[in-house]
Design an enzyme around this catalytic site. Structure first.
Site, PDB file in Angstrom:
ATOM      1  N   GLU A  32      28.206  36.475  42.662  1.00 38.19           N
ATOM      2  CA  GLU A  32      29.208  37.554  42.883  1.00 38.19           C
ATOM      3  C   GLU A  32      28.688  38.776  44.268  1.00 38.19           C
ATOM      4  O   GLU A  32      28.411  39.709  43.505  1.00 38.19           O
ATOM      5  CB  GLU A  32      30.480  38.156  42.177  1.00 38.19           C
ATOM      6  CG  GLU A  32      32.030  37.562  41.827  1.00 38.19           C
ATOM      7  CD  GLU A  32      31.710  38.173  41.534  1.00 38.19           C
ATOM      8  OE1 GLU A  32      33.779  37.979  42.084  1.00 38.19           O
ATOM      9  OE2 GLU A  32      32.307  39.352  41.053  1.00 38.19           O
ATOM     10  N   ASN A  90      41.161  36.428  37.582  1.00 39.45           N
ATOM     11  CA  ASN A  90      40.885  37.978  37.533  1.00 39.45           C
ATOM     12  C   ASN A  90      41.436  38.689  37.989  1.00 39.45           C
ATOM     13  O   ASN A  90      41.908  39.301  39.476  1.00 39.45           O
ATOM     14  CB  ASN A  90      39.641  39.036  37.294  1.00 39.45           C
ATOM     15  CG  ASN A  90      39.007  39.999  37.542  1.00 39.45           C
ATOM     16  OD1 ASN A  90      39.584  40.647  36.718  1.00 39.45           O
ATOM     17  ND2 ASN A  90      37.716  40.795  37.478  1.00 39.45           N
ATOM     18  N   LEU A  91      43.111  39.292  37.041  1.00 38.38           N
ATOM     19  CA  LEU A  91      43.517  40.393  37.094  1.00 38.38           C
ATOM     20  C   LEU A  91      43.911  42.170  37.327  1.00 38.38           C
ATOM     21  O   LEU A  91      44.447  42.561  37.708  1.00 38.38           O
ATOM     22  CB  LEU A  91      45.259  40.123  36.313  1.00 38.38           C
ATOM     23  CG  LEU A  91      45.325  38.923  36.792  1.00 38.38           C
ATOM     24  CD1 LEU A  91      46.759  38.903  35.432  1.00 38.38           C
ATOM     25  CD2 LEU A  91      45.510  38.125  37.866  1.00 38.38           C
ATOM     26  N   LYS A  92      42.005  41.961  37.683  1.00 37.61           N
ATOM     27  CA  LYS A  92      41.364  43.810  37.569  1.00 37.61           C
ATOM     28  C   LYS A  92      43.143  44.540  36.814  1.00 37.61           C
ATOM     29  O   LYS A  92      43.663  44.623  35.966  1.00 37.61           O
ATOM     30  CB  LYS A  92      41.736  43.368  38.628  1.00 37.61           C
ATOM     31  CG  LYS A  92      40.573  43.120  39.219  1.00 37.61           C
ATOM     32  CD  LYS A  92      39.584  42.982  40.832  1.00 37.61           C
ATOM     33  CE  LYS A  92      38.156  42.657  40.971  1.00 37.61           C
ATOM     34  NZ  LYS A  92      38.007  42.929  42.622  1.00 37.61           N
ATOM     35  N   GLY A 143      35.929  36.144  48.251  1.00 35.03           N
ATOM     36  CA  GLY A 143      36.116  36.347  49.179  1.00 35.03           C
ATOM     37  C   GLY A 143      36.986  34.514  49.113  1.00 35.03           C
ATOM     38  O   GLY A 143      37.274  34.228  50.293  1.00 35.03           O
ATOM     39  N   ALA A 203      40.702  37.311  42.545  1.00 33.25           N
ATOM     40  CA  ALA A 203      41.534  38.405  42.357  1.00 33.25           C
ATOM     41  C   ALA A 203      42.605  38.258  43.358  1.00 33.25           C
ATOM     42  O   ALA A 203      43.595  37.437  42.734  1.00 33.25           O
ATOM     43  CB  ALA A 203      40.138  39.416  41.773  1.00 33.25           C
ATOM     44  N   SER A 204      42.611  39.135  44.291  1.00 28.68           N
ATOM     45  CA  SER A 204      43.651  39.373  44.709  1.00 28.68           C
ATOM     46  C   SER A 204      44.110  38.284  45.397  1.00 28.68           C
ATOM     47  O   SER A 204      45.624  38.444  45.518  1.00 28.68           O
ATOM     48  CB  SER A 204      43.856  40.891  46.102  1.00 28.68           C
ATOM     49  OG  SER A 204      41.962  40.166  46.555  1.00 28.68           O
ATOM     50  N   HIS A 207      31.135  42.152  35.058  1.00 31.17           N
ATOM     51  CA  HIS A 207      31.646  41.816  36.402  1.00 31.17           C
ATOM     52  C   HIS A 207      31.217  43.199  36.946  1.00 31.17           C
ATOM     53  O   HIS A 207      30.868  44.242  36.945  1.00 31.17           O
ATOM     54  CB  HIS A 207      33.117  42.323  36.199  1.00 31.17           C
ATOM     55  CG  HIS A 207      33.694  42.008  37.375  1.00 31.17           C
ATOM     56  ND1 HIS A 207      33.733  42.678  38.406  1.00 31.17           N
ATOM     57  CD2 HIS A 207      33.864  40.951  38.140  1.00 31.17           C
ATOM     58  CE1 HIS A 207      34.858  42.644  39.720  1.00 31.17           C
ATOM     59  NE2 HIS A 207      35.121  40.917  39.229  1.00 31.17           N
ATOM     60  N   ILE A 215      33.182  41.101  47.935  1.00 31.85           N
ATOM     61  CA  ILE A 215      34.400  41.168  46.648  1.00 31.85           C
ATOM     62  C   ILE A 215      35.152  41.705  47.969  1.00 31.85           C
ATOM     63  O   ILE A 215      35.430  42.836  48.273  1.00 31.85           O
ATOM     64  CB  ILE A 215      33.376  42.206  45.619  1.00 31.85           C
ATOM     65  CG1 ILE A 215      32.853  41.366  45.109  1.00 31.85           C
ATOM     66  CG2 ILE A 215      35.089  41.955  44.604  1.00 31.85           C
ATOM     67  CD1 ILE A 215      32.249  41.467  43.538  1.00 31.85           C
TER      68      ILE A 215
END
Lengths: 214, 214, 214, 214
Positions: free
Chosen positions: C134, C6-8, C174, C195-196, C86, C139
């Protein structure tokens, strides 16, 4: 000078704070104190005799709106004013506009919050009874806006006056004692908005007495 | 049979309707009537002695939430239950979950609305005290769900039972008289949700007497 | 094992990450990698050949809805699946229900997020293609859910299976390397959401290669 | 004269309409046509060479915001402007303020919608590149605002000029042909917003040619 105490959704007894405020009123100053509890407590707060405000009203017309709080219901519970667009209860521009109108029709004073001088121009243009500038980064910080960012107050006062010189400007964020109130007044504010400084105080009456001693 | 009257944001006197309801209670039937007014009127409605419900509560923890109505505030005003996720006050799944929890902690019964049998499974899984199925297209239509779409009621009852057989199912939409209540009961509903049928009636007490005469 | 990145709304080049992902695919493992960029970048990401997902779609029918992103538009841009609900984009229960339906009609896979096993039951009841658990507190924490709270994964897997054993469960929060993916698989998850860990990596391709090396 | 065509979430092929618009541009009039599709179609619309606008952008900073569309992403897809606060996509005052800022930083023109002259004052005070007045009751009505309520246009033009004479005012609602565009221009508008009149036309290019023939 108008002292508006927002009880938010704190775990406090709103009637106890309202009684403290009622005991402070009637002093020799020109201070006017109001208490804004959660809406189910409006009636109990109003019964103490203190000036009672809503934290929010919806701008919808009466009808099929489950879970909304209308200006008429707030008035029927004994309130005489309402906050609108607090940073914890942001409304769309159109909702602010309608809520100001329905508040007026119901005989409820409206005080619209905003973050910046240009937002103060925006909300003043919608015709509320009063506006308040509250930089969100200072809310709950303990640093009074009059100290951290005095220009935002003077700029907000000038901004509102440019649209309508009869709309008083309050300021919020970080107010905790009479000195802060006096500083706010110096900057042109005609009142202050506070919350935890009174609501979570060990002795709310003492804090309120100090606040009106400016 | 539980008769829950949602006063929404109608231009009506909630105390008058509450008194009508209080006068009907105490009959020989097993009917239980509750009135759900706008939150500023909760205390006044509760004072009539009628069972009093909120239309909504927020699931946030006590704290800095201006304009929210928490379960504890609703209880302090005298209410004993609350609607959640009404089709006019939709919540996120996570908010429903948290609001059920905070209602329970505050000693408030929760009744969660949903549109379809699969949504009834979903909300029953979150552990509320009761659920209600209300097809939105029938709300305010005057056509009772028990007639327009009886299967949605029996399917909702089966759906809830599949998750937890102890969670009662109510049905709403289009209920207006004792026959509709009897039909709902036949289909397995343990109560009904109604609004304008009582709130906007010329004689709410007469309507309520009819509703409990099933 | 499904790896959904997920590139948010990160300040990253989605095409660069998509190309990195495309270069990793085609290995010998059973891993399937998809990239979910902001919606204006869907077409550019899809052109790299990588599996492309939406971060959200609205469940409204085609019509007068300015600012909405419908499943059909996401499909036309080349995407084949979409996240729903989400924790940074919570939907009402009814919106989740409708968005799953409109996604299916458009030929778009749906993956619905939830916080807890009981919420997993709720969303699985609405008939999505997959679900993801999640815990919001994890997160972005860097602590993999498989380590911090392994039971939430096994409970979520059991919860989904109780409703529909064919709905795969992913887990998120995580996850940062192949060991975390292997641990998630051990607990019954059929994929991971991250994501990150990928999006902000110095070398996204290297991280992705490690993720699929479990 | 600026002609902004909002494709909303209509079931239409945005590229076909964009190509029609591209074919009309380059005429001898001073008309400027832009197409605002759903965000996944921005890149495909921009590739036709037509001026491309977003229907909405979020004002949040880059970061953990799943499902948001940021100004930078809209620019990267080839758009040069964005609508904000359309009556179908209302924003809070603070969101409008931030979205104008992030649009400017990204090099994206902003056009903020409002319902009434006093709301036009409000949004002009926030510093957008342009504003548009659209009485919601006329949207999709087929009655041009210039006919149904010409004063709202002249009042909006005066209201914006009072705050900043350099901010052009567009008008929307009910525009369908070149005569309506000419009437809007007479009233002081520098552009028009339309939607179904072009998007659902049998021959969008013919309608656009008529619109720019004023």
């Amino acid at each position: 000078m108008f002292i508006l105490v927002n009880l938010k959704a704190y775990s406090v007894d709103p009637v106890e704070i309202a009684e403290a405020a009622a005991s402070v009123e009637g002093g020799t100053t020109d201070a006017r104190i109001a208490i804004a509890p959660q809406s189910p407590a409006l009636a109990a707060v109003a019964e103490t005799g203190v000036e009672t405000w809503g934290q929010h009203v919806s701008g919808v017309e009466p009808g099929s709106h489950t879970g909304s709080t209308l200006a008429t219901a707030v008035v029927n519970a004994g309130a005489t004013g309402t906050l609108l667009n607090h940073s914890e209860c942001r409304l769309t521009l159109d909702e602010i506009d309608r809520a100001i109108d329905t508040a007026r029709q119901a005989g409820l004073e409206s005080l619209v919050c905003a973050n910046t001088p240009s937002q103060i121009v925006a909300v003043t243009a919608l015709g509320p009874d009063a506006v308040a500038v509250e930089p969100p980064e200072l809310i709950g910080s303990g640093i009074p806006v009059s100290q951290a960012d005095p220009e935002i107050v003077t700029d907000a006062v000038a901004a509102a006056a440019g649209v309508d010189p009869d709309v008083p400007v309050l300021c919020g964020a970080g107010i905790s004692d009479g000195e802060d109130v006096a500083a706010a007044r110096e900057l042109g504010a005609e009142g202050v908005l506070l919350a935890s400084g009174v609501a979570k105080a060990d002795d709310p009456a003492a804090v309120l007495r100090d606040l009106v001693s400016f």
